[in-house]
Design a protein around this motif. Structure first.
Motif, PDB file in Angstrom:
ATOM      1  N   ARG A   1       0.833  -1.206   0.000  1.00  0.00           N
ATOM      2  CA  ARG A   1       0.000   0.000   0.000  1.00  0.00           C
ATOM      3  C   ARG A   1       0.869   1.258   0.000  1.00  0.00           C
ATOM      4  NH1 ARG A   1      -3.053  -1.846   4.014  1.00  0.00           N
ATOM      5  NH2 ARG A   1      -4.513  -3.000   2.748  1.00  0.00           N
ATOM      6  N   PHE A   2       1.901   1.259   0.843  1.00  0.00           N
ATOM      7  CA  PHE A   2       2.794   2.418   0.914  1.00  0.00           C
ATOM      8  C   PHE A   2       3.538   2.601  -0.408  1.00  0.00           C
ATOM      9  CE2 PHE A   2       6.754   4.624   2.010  1.00  0.00           C
ATOM     10  CZ  PHE A   2       6.237   5.751   2.625  1.00  0.00           C
ATOM     11  N   MET A   3       4.024   1.500  -0.969  1.00  0.00           N
ATOM     12  CA  MET A   3       4.753   1.606  -2.239  1.00  0.00           C
ATOM     13  C   MET A   3       3.846   2.127  -3.353  1.00  0.00           C
ATOM     14  SD  MET A   3       7.379  -1.633  -2.368  1.00  0.00           S
ATOM     15  CE  MET A   3       8.273  -1.017  -3.807  1.00  0.00           C
ATOM     16  N   GLN A   4       2.635   1.654  -3.410  1.00  0.00           N
ATOM     17  CA  GLN A   4       1.721   2.128  -4.455  1.00  0.00           C
ATOM     18  C   GLN A   4       1.484   3.627  -4.332  1.00  0.00           C
ATOM     19  OE1 GLN A   4      -1.925  -0.105  -4.854  1.00  0.00           O
ATOM     20  NE2 GLN A   4      -0.844  -2.046  -4.666  1.00  0.00           N
ATOM     21  N   ALA A   5       1.314   4.101  -3.111  1.00  0.00           N
ATOM     22  CA  ALA A   5       1.013   5.516  -2.910  1.00  0.00           C
ATOM     23  C   ALA A   5       2.235   6.410  -3.092  1.00  0.00           C
ATOM     24  CB  ALA A   5       0.432   5.739  -1.517  1.00  0.00           C
ATOM     25  N   MET A   6       3.411   5.921  -2.693  1.00  0.00           N
ATOM     26  CA  MET A   6       4.573   6.815  -2.616  1.00  0.00           C
ATOM     27  C   MET A   6       5.667   6.562  -3.648  1.00  0.00           C
ATOM     28  SD  MET A   6       3.922   8.999  -0.233  1.00  0.00           S
ATOM     29  CE  MET A   6       5.502   9.723   0.159  1.00  0.00           C
ATOM     30  N   THR A   7       5.811   5.350  -4.145  1.00  0.00           N
ATOM     31  CA  THR A   7       6.991   5.065  -4.976  1.00  0.00           C
ATOM     32  C   THR A   7       6.648   4.616  -6.387  1.00  0.00           C
ATOM     33  OG1 THR A   7       7.213   2.724  -4.352  1.00  0.00           O
ATOM     34  CG2 THR A   7       8.220   4.359  -2.881  1.00  0.00           C
ATOM     35  N   GLY A   8       5.380   4.669  -6.751  1.00  0.00           N
ATOM     36  CA  GLY A   8       4.960   4.170  -8.054  1.00  0.00           C
ATOM     37  C   GLY A   8       5.677   4.792  -9.232  1.00  0.00           C
ATOM     38  N   ASN A   9       6.121   6.041  -9.110  1.00  0.00           N
ATOM     39  CA  ASN A   9       6.822   6.721 -10.204  1.00  0.00           C
ATOM     40  C   ASN A   9       8.337   6.718 -10.045  1.00  0.00           C
ATOM     41  OD1 ASN A   9       4.403   7.395 -11.489  1.00  0.00           O
ATOM     42  ND2 ASN A   9       4.181   9.240 -10.256  1.00  0.00           N
ATOM     43  N   PHE A  10       8.832   6.076  -9.001  1.00  0.00           N
ATOM     44  CA  PHE A  10      10.271   6.059  -8.776  1.00  0.00           C
ATOM     45  C   PHE A  10      10.949   5.065  -9.711  1.00  0.00           C
ATOM     46  CE2 PHE A  10      10.232   7.374  -3.990  1.00  0.00           C
ATOM     47  CZ  PHE A  10       9.626   8.561  -4.327  1.00  0.00           C
ATOM     48  N   VAL A  11      12.185   5.358 -10.048  1.00  0.00           N
ATOM     49  CA  VAL A  11      12.997   4.439 -10.843  1.00  0.00           C
ATOM     50  C   VAL A  11      13.129   3.132 -10.078  1.00  0.00           C
ATOM     51  CG1 VAL A  11      15.325   4.030 -11.773  1.00  0.00           C
ATOM     52  CG2 VAL A  11      14.271   6.305 -11.954  1.00  0.00           C
ATOM     53  N   ASP A  12      12.955   2.024 -10.766  1.00  0.00           N
ATOM     54  CA  ASP A  12      13.085   0.673 -10.207  1.00  0.00           C
ATOM     55  C   ASP A  12      11.983   0.313  -9.207  1.00  0.00           C
ATOM     56  OD1 ASP A  12      15.291  -0.144 -11.703  1.00  0.00           O
ATOM     57  OD2 ASP A  12      16.695   0.789 -10.292  1.00  0.00           O
ATOM     58  N   HIS A  13      10.859   1.009  -9.251  1.00  0.00           N
ATOM     59  CA  HIS A  13       9.744   0.673  -8.364  1.00  0.00           C
ATOM     60  C   HIS A  13       9.326  -0.784  -8.537  1.00  0.00           C
ATOM     61  CE1 HIS A  13       5.737   0.702  -6.536  1.00  0.00           C
ATOM     62  NE2 HIS A  13       5.313   0.141  -7.641  1.00  0.00           N
ATOM     63  N   GLU A  14       9.104  -1.202  -9.782  1.00  0.00           N
ATOM     64  CA  GLU A  14       8.650  -2.580 -10.038  1.00  0.00           C
ATOM     65  C   GLU A  14       9.684  -3.598  -9.569  1.00  0.00           C
ATOM     66  OE1 GLU A  14       5.733  -3.762 -11.128  1.00  0.00           O
ATOM     67  OE2 GLU A  14       4.927  -1.725 -11.213  1.00  0.00           O
ATOM     68  N   GLU A  15      10.936  -3.341  -9.869  1.00  0.00           N
ATOM     69  CA  GLU A  15      11.986  -4.281  -9.449  1.00  0.00           C
ATOM     70  C   GLU A  15      12.105  -4.339  -7.930  1.00  0.00           C
ATOM     71  OE1 GLU A  15      13.830  -6.609 -11.025  1.00  0.00           O
ATOM     72  OE2 GLU A  15      12.445  -6.128 -12.642  1.00  0.00           O
ATOM     73  N   ALA A  16      11.973  -3.190  -7.284  1.00  0.00           N
ATOM     74  CA  ALA A  16      12.032  -3.170  -5.815  1.00  0.00           C
ATOM     75  C   ALA A  16      10.851  -3.939  -5.233  1.00  0.00           C
ATOM     76  CB  ALA A  16      12.041  -1.736  -5.305  1.00  0.00           C
ATOM     77  N   SER A  17       9.692  -3.796  -5.853  1.00  0.00           N
ATOM     78  CA  SER A  17       8.519  -4.529  -5.387  1.00  0.00           C
ATOM     79  C   SER A  17       8.739  -6.035  -5.523  1.00  0.00           C
ATOM     80  CB  SER A  17       7.283  -4.090  -6.181  1.00  0.00           C
ATOM     81  OG  SER A  17       6.145  -4.772  -5.734  1.00  0.00           O
ATOM     82  N   ARG A  18       9.276  -6.440  -6.653  1.00  0.00           N
ATOM     83  CA  ARG A  18       9.570  -7.869  -6.842  1.00  0.00           C
ATOM     84  C   ARG A  18      10.581  -8.364  -5.812  1.00  0.00           C
ATOM     85  NH1 ARG A  18       9.753  -6.093 -12.279  1.00  0.00           N
ATOM     86  NH2 ARG A  18       7.840  -6.639 -13.368  1.00  0.00           N
TER      87      ARG A  18
END
Length: 191
Positions: free
Chosen positions: A136-153
């Protein structure tokens, strides 16, 4: 309604405004907005990373007054309310037969079963809720950050070092809060 002692973190964009009990965070948020915060100004509940909406109209005292819980309503004479909620339960006839043969009646048996199951499931549920808080926090705060998807994985795979590497260039306040949430989630899975 949230309690004034709810723990939370408030951000103005990627800058941490305040953290702690809602009763201390809300005035800081009010002040930041009044001072022209660039935003978005987001307040996250520390338990689950859900957004907390604050009514910032009026003075800081008025903002705080809206956080106060409603006063308890005095009850008249009679049996005290025990917090029991009656709901319908649908079971097969053999289940009702089994319940009827148990000591204490169906309600008591069902309460014991629920208590037992909730104790057994508590660690799993805490881990799941902690994982959801990170997401939830990542979706709200880091969705546009570089490597967001990779960090989530990396987070979901439990790759702590890779997660740290991928989040290293992110704004410090967001990164540090996210890492605390992630550590809590990982620890809940292994504990």
């Amino acid at each position: 309604m949230l309690a004034p002692d709810t723990l939370c973190h408030a951000f103005d964009g990627t800058r941490l405004i305040a953290s702690g009990e809602l009763v201390t965070v809300a005035p800081a948020v009010k002040q930041a907005v009044d001072d022209g915060a660039r935003g978005p100004v987001l307040v996250f509940d520390d338990r689950d990373s859900r957004l907390i909406e604050l009514d910032l109209r009026g003075t800081p005292a008025e903002v705080l007054a809206r956080l106060a819980p409603a006063p308890a309503v005095a009850r008249g004479p009679g049996r005290p309310r025990l917090g029991v909620t009656a709901r319908e339960v649908t079971l097969l006839p053999r289940h009702w037969d089994w319940l009827a043969g148990q000591p204490g009646g169906a309600s008591a048996v069902l309460r014991r079963l629920v208590e037992h199951a909730s104790r057994d499931e508590a660690p799993k549920q805490r881990a799941r809720l902690a994982m959801e808080a990170v997401d939830r926090f990542m979706q709200a705060m880091t969705g546009n950050f570089v490597d967001h998807e990779e960090a989530s994985r990396a987070f979901y795979r439990g790759e702590r070092e890779r997660f740290a590497t991928l989040t290293a260039p992110w704004p410090a306040d967001v990164r540090d809060h996210l890492r605390r949430l992630a550590t809590t989630a990982w620890d809940a899975q292994t504990g």
